[in-house]
Design a protein around this motif. Structure first.
Motif, PDB file in Angstrom:
ATOM      1  N   ASP A 178       0.830  -1.207   0.000  1.00  0.00           N
ATOM      2  CA  ASP A 178       0.000   0.000   0.000  1.00  0.00           C
ATOM      3  C   ASP A 178       0.869   1.264   0.000  1.00  0.00           C
ATOM      4  OD1 ASP A 178       0.893  -0.587   2.536  1.00  0.00           O
ATOM      5  OD2 ASP A 178      -1.083  -0.655   3.464  1.00  0.00           O
ATOM      6  N   VAL A 231      -1.753  -5.468  -1.319  1.00  0.00           N
ATOM      7  CA  VAL A 231      -2.024  -4.689  -2.530  1.00  0.00           C
ATOM      8  C   VAL A 231      -1.115  -5.197  -3.642  1.00  0.00           C
ATOM      9  CG1 VAL A 231      -1.980  -2.393  -3.576  1.00  0.00           C
ATOM     10  CG2 VAL A 231      -2.749  -2.680  -1.208  1.00  0.00           C
ATOM     11  N   ARG A 237      -6.220  -3.965  -4.020  1.00  0.00           N
ATOM     12  CA  ARG A 237      -6.160  -4.751  -2.795  1.00  0.00           C
ATOM     13  C   ARG A 237      -6.747  -6.143  -3.043  1.00  0.00           C
ATOM     14  NH1 ARG A 237      -4.824  -3.950   2.238  1.00  0.00           N
ATOM     15  NH2 ARG A 237      -4.422  -1.740   1.833  1.00  0.00           N
TER      16      ARG A 237
END
Length: 387
Positions: A178, A231, A237
């Protein structure tokens, strides 16, 4: 001058491992040095044929390294007597079919691991290879690394006395993808795509334990998914369905107990990304892939437990660093070293030490470890078919 040339079909060199370690650092490097040195002082030259599905990518790689031949027709390559060895670095799901065809064509086979997606299929390949009388080998690269070579020498010298236990720590933090990109591909964290730290690492641990300490008799494992969501490379995701850490107790013939932690969710506080501490009656050692230190019996301190006072003793100073390679020499690439051994075995017509049967036992350990985690039971690896 070389008097003989050996042809090698290389399938899967567009992937990272197949390209960097096997093609560039092993086969091309050996080719550029005149081939593999034999015991009589002569050399056998190497000629690779790159095989795969994408001819354009194969041609770019071939042109980059001065290789003449590429092909998208594996069957035609296998039918050509010019090529004596078939090498496979494809994705695991494509491996069994290709290796089966290579064995049927009478080629000697060298392959990345795991050799199959199941122990049953890996065992079937081993039987087919033995029935065909071909030389067969599975990449066991970590055994050639300087730290483990030094450990093998310490064991052979009797330094440890009777080995009691081994504690292994492997892993590092793989970012979730992420706020920082992950260092590993997203498929590694999806069980449906063949991911998971057990199937990735336990075949390695099997051959390391087997060839240093003895055959594995039983395993108890807890495999977990610590981070349930990650992710991917496109910023999407996804659910992480594969195990990202595994904690194992492994019983080895002769009574050696191995405690082995493997994790992609651990922050490193050790000298290397993997370290093994081996404790014996006469001494102990801590080795990584490159470093090694020892503590002999007569150099062992006398700790005492006192929770009321801080311990000022510098335990790290009690260990003696030992060289893993002769001074002034560089460690030999482990992939290349095993390639040289395999080619020499092919030319001599003798079995390779790290064969398909060894690869099958690695898959057996992975399968039993996952079964152990699912059932909460200690499971034996000996006494059954193929064990």
């Amino acid at each position: 001058m070389s008097t003989k040339t050996i042809g090698i079909i290389m399938n899967g060199v567009t992937g990272r491992m197949g390209y960097r370690q096997h093609l560039v650092r092993s086969i091309v490097a050996l080719r550029d040095e005149g081939g593999v040195l034999l015991s009589d002082g002569s050399r056998v030259a190497i000629e690779p044929l790159l095989v795969g599905r994408d001819e354009e990518r194969l041609r770019r790689i071939a042109d980059r390294h001065g290789i003449d031949l590429v092909s998208t027709d594996l069957d035609a390559a296998l039918a050509d007597d010019r090529w004596s060895i078939y090498f496979d670095a494809q994705i695991t799901s494509a491996r069994v079919a290709a290796i089966t065809r290579a064995i049927a064509a009478g080629k000697h086979v060298y392959t990345e691991k795991p050799t199959a997606e199941s122990h049953a299929d890996a065992l079937d390949l081993a039987r087919r290879a033995d029935d065909a009388g071909i030389v067969n080998g599975v990449v066991h690269d970590k055994l050639y690394l300087p730290g483990l070579v030094r450990l093998r020498e310490l064991i052979a010298s009797g330094f440890f006395g009777r080995i009691l236990s081994v504690r292994g720590e492997f892993g590092y933090w793989v970012f979730e993808g992420d706020w920082r990109h992950a260092q590993r591909p997203s498929w590694n964290y999806r069980a449906e795509d063949g991911g998971g730290i057990v199937v990735d690492m336990f075949p390695h641990w099997n051959y390391v334990i087997e060839h240093l300490f003895g055959r594995i008799e039983a395993v108890y494992t807890r495999a977990v998914t610590h981070i349930p969501s990650r992710v991917d490379e496109s910023g999407v995701r996804y659910d992480a369905t594969a195990d990202d850490a595994a904690y194992a107790i492994i019983e080895v013939e002769g009574g050696v107990i191995v405690q082995l932690n493997s994790s992609w969710d651990v922050r490193v506080d050790r000298g290397e990304l993997v370290e093994f501490q081996v404790d014996g009656t006469l001494g102990s050692a801590v080795v990584g892939l490159f470093g090694a230190k020892i503590q002999p019996r007569d150099g062992t301190p006398t700790p005492t437990w006192n929770p009321d006072l801080p311990d000022a003793h510098d335990y790290a100073a009690d260990w003696l660093a030992v060289p893993t390679v002769p001074p002034g020499t560089e460690p030999v690439n482990g992939f290349r070293a095993q390639w040289e051994e395999f080619i020499r075995d092919v030319l001599a017509g003798r079995p390779h030490a790290y064969d398909f049967a060894s690869g099958a036992r690695g898959l057996l350990l992975a399968e039993r470890a996952l079964e152990s985690s699912g059932t909460g039971r200690r499971l034996a690896l000996v006494g059954g078919e193929g064990a």
